[in-house]
Design an enzyme around this catalytic site. Structure first.
Site, PDB file in Angstrom:
ATOM      1  N   THR A 157     -12.445   5.176  -2.498  1.00  0.00           N
ATOM      2  CA  THR A 157     -11.994   4.532  -3.734  1.00  0.00           C
ATOM      3  C   THR A 157     -13.002   4.737  -4.865  1.00  0.00           C
ATOM      4  O   THR A 157     -14.188   4.896  -4.599  1.00  0.00           O
ATOM      5  CB  THR A 157     -11.848   3.019  -3.449  1.00  0.00           C
ATOM      6  OG1 THR A 157     -10.794   2.854  -2.525  1.00  0.00           O
ATOM      7  CG2 THR A 157     -11.573   2.197  -4.682  1.00  0.00           C
ATOM      8  N   ARG A 185       1.508  -0.074   2.820  1.00  0.00           N
ATOM      9  CA  ARG A 185       0.423  -1.049   3.048  1.00  0.00           C
ATOM     10  C   ARG A 185      -0.270  -1.310   1.696  1.00  0.00           C
ATOM     11  O   ARG A 185      -0.454  -0.401   0.898  1.00  0.00           O
ATOM     12  CB  ARG A 185      -0.548  -0.457   4.071  1.00  0.00           C
ATOM     13  CG  ARG A 185      -1.875  -1.222   4.213  1.00  0.00           C
ATOM     14  CD  ARG A 185      -2.999  -0.460   3.552  1.00  0.00           C
ATOM     15  NE  ARG A 185      -4.290  -1.092   3.685  1.00  0.00           N
ATOM     16  CZ  ARG A 185      -5.356  -0.736   2.983  1.00  0.00           C
ATOM     17  NH1 ARG A 185      -5.264   0.263   2.124  1.00  0.00           N
ATOM     18  NH2 ARG A 185      -6.491  -1.346   3.136  1.00  0.00           N
ATOM     19  N   VAL A 186      -0.620  -2.573   1.433  1.00  0.00           N
ATOM     20  CA  VAL A 186      -1.213  -2.923   0.141  1.00  0.00           C
ATOM     21  C   VAL A 186      -2.743  -2.905   0.232  1.00  0.00           C
ATOM     22  O   VAL A 186      -3.335  -3.556   1.085  1.00  0.00           O
ATOM     23  CB  VAL A 186      -0.704  -4.307  -0.329  1.00  0.00           C
ATOM     24  CG1 VAL A 186      -1.423  -4.756  -1.596  1.00  0.00           C
ATOM     25  CG2 VAL A 186       0.807  -4.240  -0.580  1.00  0.00           C
ATOM     26  N   SER A 187      -3.347  -2.129  -0.655  1.00  0.00           N
ATOM     27  CA  SER A 187      -4.805  -2.027  -0.747  1.00  0.00           C
ATOM     28  C   SER A 187      -5.371  -3.220  -1.529  1.00  0.00           C
ATOM     29  O   SER A 187      -4.661  -3.860  -2.292  1.00  0.00           O
ATOM     30  CB  SER A 187      -5.131  -0.733  -1.489  1.00  0.00           C
ATOM     31  OG  SER A 187      -6.395  -0.786  -2.058  1.00  0.00           O
ATOM     32  N   ASP A 188      -6.655  -3.469  -1.348  1.00  0.00           N
ATOM     33  CA  ASP A 188      -7.318  -4.516  -2.155  1.00  0.00           C
ATOM     34  C   ASP A 188      -7.491  -4.094  -3.619  1.00  0.00           C
ATOM     35  O   ASP A 188      -7.708  -4.940  -4.490  1.00  0.00           O
ATOM     36  CB  ASP A 188      -8.708  -4.824  -1.590  1.00  0.00           C
ATOM     37  CG  ASP A 188      -9.597  -3.586  -1.664  1.00  0.00           C
ATOM     38  OD1 ASP A 188      -9.332  -2.623  -0.927  1.00  0.00           O
ATOM     39  OD2 ASP A 188     -10.537  -3.566  -2.487  1.00  0.00           O
ATOM     40  N   THR A 206     -15.127  -1.460  -2.821  1.00  0.00           N
ATOM     41  CA  THR A 206     -14.576  -0.401  -1.976  1.00  0.00           C
ATOM     42  C   THR A 206     -14.836  -0.809  -0.532  1.00  0.00           C
ATOM     43  O   THR A 206     -15.624  -1.704  -0.257  1.00  0.00           O
ATOM     44  CB  THR A 206     -15.201   0.967  -2.310  1.00  0.00           C
ATOM     45  OG1 THR A 206     -14.607   1.963  -1.454  1.00  0.00           O
ATOM     46  CG2 THR A 206     -16.703   0.983  -2.113  1.00  0.00           C
ATOM     47  N   GLY A 207     -14.144  -0.132   0.396  1.00  0.00           N
ATOM     48  CA  GLY A 207     -14.314  -0.468   1.808  1.00  0.00           C
ATOM     49  C   GLY A 207     -12.965  -0.729   2.440  1.00  0.00           C
ATOM     50  O   GLY A 207     -11.941  -0.265   1.937  1.00  0.00           O
ATOM     51  N   GLY A 209      -9.828  -2.548   2.885  1.00  0.00           N
ATOM     52  CA  GLY A 209      -9.119  -3.485   2.004  1.00  0.00           C
ATOM     53  C   GLY A 209      -8.828  -4.820   2.661  1.00  0.00           C
ATOM     54  O   GLY A 209      -8.925  -5.874   2.021  1.00  0.00           O
TER      55      GLY A 209
HETATM   56  N1  ASP Z   1     -10.445  -0.363  -0.371  1.00  0.00           N
HETATM   57  C1  ASP Z   1      -9.526   0.743  -0.192  1.00  0.00           C
HETATM   58  C2  ASP Z   1      -8.348   0.259   0.605  1.00  0.00           C
HETATM   59  O1  ASP Z   1      -8.517  -0.449   1.566  1.00  0.00           O
HETATM   60  C3  ASP Z   1     -10.105   1.913   0.488  1.00  0.00           C
HETATM   61  C4  ASP Z   1     -11.435   2.377  -0.037  1.00  0.00           C
HETATM   62  O2  ASP Z   1     -12.178   1.616  -0.615  1.00  0.00           O
HETATM   63  O3  ASP Z   1     -11.742   3.553   0.119  1.00  0.00           O
HETATM   64  O4  ASP Z   1      -7.262   0.668   0.297  1.00  0.00           O
END
Ligand code: ASP
Length: 282
Positions: A157, A185-188, A206-207, A209
């Protein structure tokens, strides 16, 4: 007030193993943060985070816009959001397909009443507002998808947080998601857990979600700063609370006092910042 900007490019496992990719990412982050900082010199924080996240979306090295991850049904669906620390307005798109810059669609949504749209509704809105068809797929992502590479640390992200000359804060975050997720699927990234700002602080995450949502991370950190915590302590306490469930997350942030900080729970989020000079970590 000295303008400041910090950006992230998510977590990137290839950086640990592939020197060429590492150098390319480093170069891209330095280039983009330098352009973002120059833009911030004569634009608002809000305009600057949009400009900078658009550049990150256009760079195929990152998992947002061009080069987004592919969901388990073979389709790319992207999410992005924007928050203005001054008006405290939040806008975003969730699981939008076939546009070049999801963050620009979020910009359009700032000026209408319904500020977060998903799926086909988001796409219809984008088309009505002049966003043409664009395929964000790259051969690299298709190859990963076809090899069924489902590696949870291939997270990439992008996000940008800025503080402008007038002391105004803003944040923007954009993602192609985790890759191989159940369709829709819903991302954060287009929620207040992943992207949040007010006039005290602004945070982009990021990380994983699901962990970021469970930890209500961005909104929680900003609330703590609003209630008097330093940015570093607000981030530290909020990451302590992720430990109960081994939450996987990274954040970048700036406070109205000019504190700028980044932190991750697992190695390594890649980031770059500009505060009189450029710093970068890949
Ligand atoms: N946070 C994002 C998600 O879970 C993925 C990412 O940070 O790379 O969709």
């Amino acid at each position: 007030m000295n303008p400041k900007i910090i950006i992230h490019g998510g977590f990137f496992s290839e950086s640990n193993t592939n020197q060429e990719v590492k150098i390319a990412k480093q170069k891209a982050l330095v280039d983009i943060v330098t352009k973002g900082a120059a833009y911030l010199n004569n634009h608002t924080a809000l305009e600057s985070v949009v400009y900078t996240v658009s550049l990150l979306e256009d760079c195929a090295l990152f998992n947002a816009g061009l080069g987004s991850q592919i969901q388990s049904d073979g389709k790319i669906r992207m999410s992005a959001s924007l928050m203005d620390g001054v008006t405290e307005k939040f806008s975003g798109v969730i699981n939008i397909k076939d546009v070049k810059n999801p963050i620009q669609v979020a910009v359009k949504l700032m000026s209408v009443d319904d500020k977060v749209l998903s799926g086909s509704g988001a796409l219809d809105f984008a088309r009505q507002n002049g966003f043409h068809y664009y395929n964000p797929e790259t051969p690299q992502r298709r190859g990963e998808y076809e090899k069924k590479l489902n590696d949870s640390i291939r997270l990439g992200t992008v996000g940008a947080v800025a503080l402008d000359r007038d002391g105004k804060l803003a944040v923007a975050t954009s993602t192609g998601g985790k890759g191989f997720e159940i369709p829709c699927r819903v991302s954060d990234s287009a929620t207040v857990a992943g992207n949040y700002a007010n006039n005290s602080a602004a945070i982009s995450c990021t990380g994983v979600g699901e962990d970021i949502v469970s930890g209500a991370l961005a909104a929680k950190i900003v609330t703590r700063v609003t209630d008097g915590f330093s940015l570093e302590n607000a981030i530290g306490k909020s990451f302590e609370e992720l430990k109960h469930f081994d939450g996987f997350a990274g954040v970048i942030g700036i406070s109205a006092k000019g504190e700028m900080f980044h932190f991750d729970s697992h190695p390594h989020m890649v980031w770059a910042s500009f505060d009189e000079e450029v710093s970068v970590f890949v």
